[in-house]
Every structure is written in C-alpha cells, then in structure tokens.
Design a protein around this motif. Structure first.
Motif, PDB file in Angstrom:
ATOM      1  N   VAL A 279       0.850  -1.174   0.000  1.00 57.19           N
ATOM      2  CA  VAL A 279       0.000   0.000   0.000  1.00 57.19           C
ATOM      3  C   VAL A 279       0.895   1.237   0.000  1.00 57.19           C
ATOM      4  N   VAL A 281       0.655   5.201   0.353  1.00 51.08           N
ATOM      5  CA  VAL A 281      -0.198   6.319   0.751  1.00 51.08           C
ATOM      6  C   VAL A 281       0.479   7.595   0.263  1.00 51.08           C
ATOM      7  N   THR A 305      -5.624  14.665   6.501  1.00 45.10           N
ATOM      8  CA  THR A 305      -4.629  13.895   5.758  1.00 45.10           C
ATOM      9  C   THR A 305      -3.742  13.100   6.696  1.00 45.10           C
ATOM     10  N   THR A 309      -3.877   9.046   7.195  1.00 44.10           N
ATOM     11  CA  THR A 309      -2.667   8.280   6.862  1.00 44.10           C
ATOM     12  C   THR A 309      -2.269   7.380   8.010  1.00 44.10           C
ATOM     13  N   ILE A 312      -4.783   4.411   8.137  1.00 41.94           N
ATOM     14  CA  ILE A 312      -4.584   3.439   7.061  1.00 41.94           C
ATOM     15  C   ILE A 312      -3.307   2.636   7.296  1.00 41.94           C
ATOM     16  N   ALA A 313      -2.239   3.318   7.670  1.00 41.69           N
ATOM     17  CA  ALA A 313      -0.977   2.612   7.920  1.00 41.69           C
ATOM     18  C   ALA A 313      -1.112   1.647   9.084  1.00 41.69           C
ATOM     19  N   VAL A 323       3.770  -0.954   3.798  1.00 41.56           N
ATOM     20  CA  VAL A 323       3.231   0.383   3.588  1.00 41.56           C
ATOM     21  C   VAL A 323       4.386   1.338   3.332  1.00 41.56           C
ATOM     22  N   LEU A 325       5.099   5.686   2.197  1.00 43.59           N
ATOM     23  CA  LEU A 325       4.502   7.017   2.150  1.00 43.59           C
ATOM     24  C   LEU A 325       5.239   7.870   1.135  1.00 43.59           C
ATOM     25  N   VAL A 380      -3.169   4.929  -2.492  1.00 38.87           N
ATOM     26  CA  VAL A 380      -4.233   5.693  -1.843  1.00 38.87           C
ATOM     27  C   VAL A 380      -3.770   7.144  -1.778  1.00 38.87           C
ATOM     28  N   LEU A 382      -4.392  10.900  -0.765  1.00 40.22           N
ATOM     29  CA  LEU A 382      -5.143  11.797   0.107  1.00 40.22           C
ATOM     30  C   LEU A 382      -4.943  13.221  -0.414  1.00 40.22           C
ATOM     31  N   TRP A 451     -13.242  10.926   2.999  1.00 40.50           N
ATOM     32  CA  TRP A 451     -12.794  10.188   4.179  1.00 40.50           C
ATOM     33  C   TRP A 451     -13.848  10.287   5.274  1.00 40.50           C
TER      34      TRP A 451
END
Length: 476
Positions: A279, A281, A305, A309, A312-313, A323, A325, A380, A382, A451
């Motif tokens: 994933v 982000v 944001t 984040t 999700i992480a 994950v 970023l 993903v 944001l 969100w």
C-alpha cells in the motif's frame, strides 16, 4: 520515546562575576547613607551620622557574600510513552543554583506552544496554579489562555534546583516546543540581580490520533511473501478462488474430480496467490484549507490527511502488509516500504514533519519514478483537489495502469467567504468547477471518496479489486 527530553543547561563559569548588576535598592541605600554622612559631617550633627549607620551597615552585611555564578536553566519533558492527540503532557523548567550563596528571589517564565494547553503550573512542593478563566474564543480554535503564560516566583538555596512543573493536554499532532524559558535571580538581600539566562526550547512529539478504520476487502495485487491480505491475482496459494476448466499448464493435483465427473470435463480448483499487499499512501501537500481546531475542534486538510494516513498505515501494518509514504509537493519526501511495528512508529514520526507548501513546478516526475512506485501497489491518494496539478497527477496514474483510490480530504463544512461583492459567487463557481473535476476523474477510472473513518474505502477497494481481476482485452 521512553526517556525524558532535556535541554542543555545555560550558565556562565562559577568563577566569573560577570552578569550581576546592582539593583535600584542598592543605589538608593548607598545614596541615602552617603548623603546622611556628608550632611552630618558638614553640619556637625551626630544624629545624622547615627541615622546613616544602619543603612551603611545593612548594605555592607548584605554584600559580605556576593554571588559569582549565574543560574542554570533547563527544560525537561517527560515521555513515558508515545504522546497522542488529547493525551496528558507534562514538562518542567528547572532552575539550578550552582553558587555558594542562596538566591533570595527566582523569577521564571517560559513560552509554551498554543497547541499544548497547560492547565496547571507551579513549583514542586507548592500548590499548582490552575489556568485563569479564558476569554471566550471561537469553538474552532480550541485554545485559550495557558496557566504558564505568566512569571513564577520562588527562591533557590545554594547547590539546589527548583522545578516549575507544567501539566496539561496536547491538542494537535506535530512537534510543539516547550520554551524558550528564562530566569532572573536576585541575591544579597535583593541588592544584586543577574542577567536573564535563557535556554533553548525542547520539542514535544505529539502523534496523530488514528481515526477508526477497517477495510475488509482484499488488495487488488500484491508482491511479497507475507501479509494477511491475499492478492486478487490467481496463483499458487492456500485460499480457494473457485473452480474453472482445466487449461494447459495446470497441475494434476489441482483437479477437482467431483466437479469433473459431474461435468464430464476436467476442472481444477483455482487459488489466490499468497502474497502480501503493498500500500502506497500519497499525501497531497500542495495546499491547505480550513481552520484546525485541535483534537476536539474542526479539522483542516492537513489534519484529515495526517490522521487518515496514520489510520490506514496502522490497519495494514498490523496485518503484516507493507506500507510506504510519498509526498506530492516540492519536498517530495518518501518513506520506503516496510512492514511491522517499527514501520508503524516510523510512519508516525514521519508524519510529524508534514507541511503544506506550494510548488512552482510540476512535482510529478521527481516523485513517481519507476524505481519508487511499484506497478502492483495500491495507491491511496489523500488530496483536497484544490490544485489542478493534483487532478492531472491522478489521471496520469490511472492511465499508467496503477490501482488508484483518491480520498477527498477537503472539509465538508468549509464556509464560503463573508466578504461582500462577488466573493460568494466566485466560491460557488469554484465549487462547481471542482465537482466537474471530480466527475472527470471518475470517468478516467479514478474512484473519489470522502474520508469518513471506518469503512471509508471498502466499496472503493471492492470495485478496484473487481477491475484488477477482470480480463483485459488486448489490441491486435
């Protein structure tokens, strides 16, 4: 994260008397005693000399032991564990007396970040002072007058230290300074005063509060060997995906004989690949909007944001997935993909430095190189979709065959401008233009969802997974 954070104490060498100056009280005492003595001698009056004697003797007695060392000042911030938004914060401003002379008066004052709401302040062993009633403030601000916003007075014996204890609540994520702090002391009966000794501020790390988030849908693809989310891509694994007709290359041990006998044609059990999901982000930091009210107030674009984040992480890292970023902005910061609790703590630390900054050039190429973004990763994004370049970036990712999900972080309660004239009309036109932009992104195959915490991405991930497993038609 388990030990206190301490600033280096500031002072001068004990042997040096520099930094000490006489107070007006010393000047008045010397002037009065001198005038009385001169008048008594000139006028031949013994009573004036007797009257001047107490002032002269008292001044001489007070100055018999003069201080030589300046005070030491340092700041200590207790960190018993990770401090999260809304958690209790404690700090102390210590003033040390390295001299052999007692400090008769110590005046301490410290600055504190407005996002650290100090409610109780006082010296150790003394009843702390509660914060005075604050003036009415807008609900969105979440901040009022701090109990530390005033000078504190005490005394310090020789070779000891006094602590100004500060306690309160952290209102927002980030690195918030406690300090700078300064102290001035008086000695020799208040006849000598030191210069102000100031120490550097100490940052307090406040991690974002993770909003509830749960995604039960699997990832569209994966590229590792561990993790709880299985890929939607068929392959060797232990999760049954269904039964299909035998094709060249299938292993005989996969043949489902019951279905084959009923259908009178060989069928095999299809499985999903046991590979973890990656994933990515992506944080759009080109613009900021809204007013941050802290943990109990309204959320700005950066607040949403950063908190999303972190949520999700936390969700995917606790399930063994990898994950990473990325920042879409002039800084183009990047956190490499990894899994585990260490990566989660690294993500929280990385998020503390997120700042909104406008970029004059297109940051696409320096962020999305082929070596930085895996083709099988779920991206993903944001974004508040306030900059046209953000929409262009999403369209490029979709055209490149990436699995993209756009999360709208613009506050839903963003108020229109109050100015007269054409401001409100321009705001409505901007809203319509933004809705048109979102519609065009959806036409390009980029799902855009607002969100909303738990379950925000479930329907979108289901659609993305369905697209990933659908057969693709190639042009001849």
């Amino acid at each position: 994260m388990t030990g206190p954070t301490v600033s280096a104490p500031r002072s001068t060498e004990p042997e040096s008397s520099a930094g000490w100056t006489p107070t007006p009280a010393l000047g008045r005492a010397v002037l009065l005693a001198g005038l009385l003595l001169v008048a008594g001698v000139l006028l031949g009056r013994v009573d004036l000399v007797v009257l001047a004697a107490p002032f002269a003797l008292g001044t001489a007695y007070a100055l018999r032991r003069r201080p030589t060392a300046l005070p030491q000042v340092w700041i200590t911030c207790a960190e018993d564990g990770p401090l999260v938004e809304g958690g209790e914060v404690s700090a102390a401003v210590a003033v040390g007396n390295p001299d052999t002379v007692d400090y008769d008066l110590v005046v301490v004052r410290s600055r504190v970040s407005p996002w650290l709401r100090i409610t109780r302040a006082g010296f150790a062993g003394v009843e702390p002072v509660d914060a005075p009633p604050a003036a009415p403030t807008p609900p969105a601000s979440g901040r009022g007058r701090s109990a530390a916003d005033r000078p504190f007075v005490t005394s310090a014996p020789s070779g000891a230290a006094v602590d100004l204890e500060l306690a309160g609540r952290a209102l927002r994520w980030g690195r918030h300074p406690v300090g700078p702090a300064g102290a001035r002391v008086a000695a020799a009966g208040g006849l000598l005063v030191s210069r102000a000794v100031i120490t550097e501020p100490v940052p307090v790390r406040v991690y974002p509060r993770t909003e509830p988030f749960e995604a039960v849908e699997a990832m569209p693809r994966a590229a590792g060997l561990v993790g709880a989310h299985h890929s939607r891509r068929p392959g060797e694994g232990g999760e049954l995906a269904g039964v299909r007709i035998f094709a060249p290359g299938d292993r005989l041990r996969r043949v489902d004989w019951r279905v084959s006998l009923r259908a009178r044609q060989l069928h095999v059990a299809a499985t999903l690949s046991d590979r973890d999901a990656e994933v990515v982000v992506l944080l759009d930091v080109l613009a900021e909007a809204g007013r941050s009210g802290g943990v109990d107030g309204a959320a700005s674009v950066l607040d949403t944001t950063v908190r999303a984040t972190a949520a999700i992480a936390e969700h995917y890292l606790h399930r063994g997935d990898r994950v990473s970023l990325l920042e879409y902005g002039p800084g183009a910061r990047r956190l490499r993909p990894a899994a585990g609790r260490r990566q989660y703590l690294t993500v929280l630390e990385w998020l503390l430095d997120v700042r909104a900054e406008a970029a004059q050039h297109e940051p696409y190429d320096q962020v999305f190189g082929p070596q930085l973004l895996s083709s099988d990763a779920l991206v993903v994004v944001l974004t508040p979709l306030l900059d046209e370049r953000s929409a262009q970036m999403l369209a490029r990712l979709a055209r490149a065959g990436r699995f993209v999900v756009a999360v709208d972080t613009l506050p839903a309660d963003l108020s229109p401008p109050k100015d007269r004239g054409w401001a409100e009309v321009a705001y409505r036109l901007w809203r319509l233009d933004r809705e048109t932009m979102i519609g065009q992104l959806r036409e390009h195959g980029v799902p855009v969802v607002r969100w909303a915490g738990a379950g925000s991405l479930d329907q979108v991930l289901r659609d993305v997974a369905r697209l990933a497993t659908a057969p693709r038609v190639g042009a001849r």
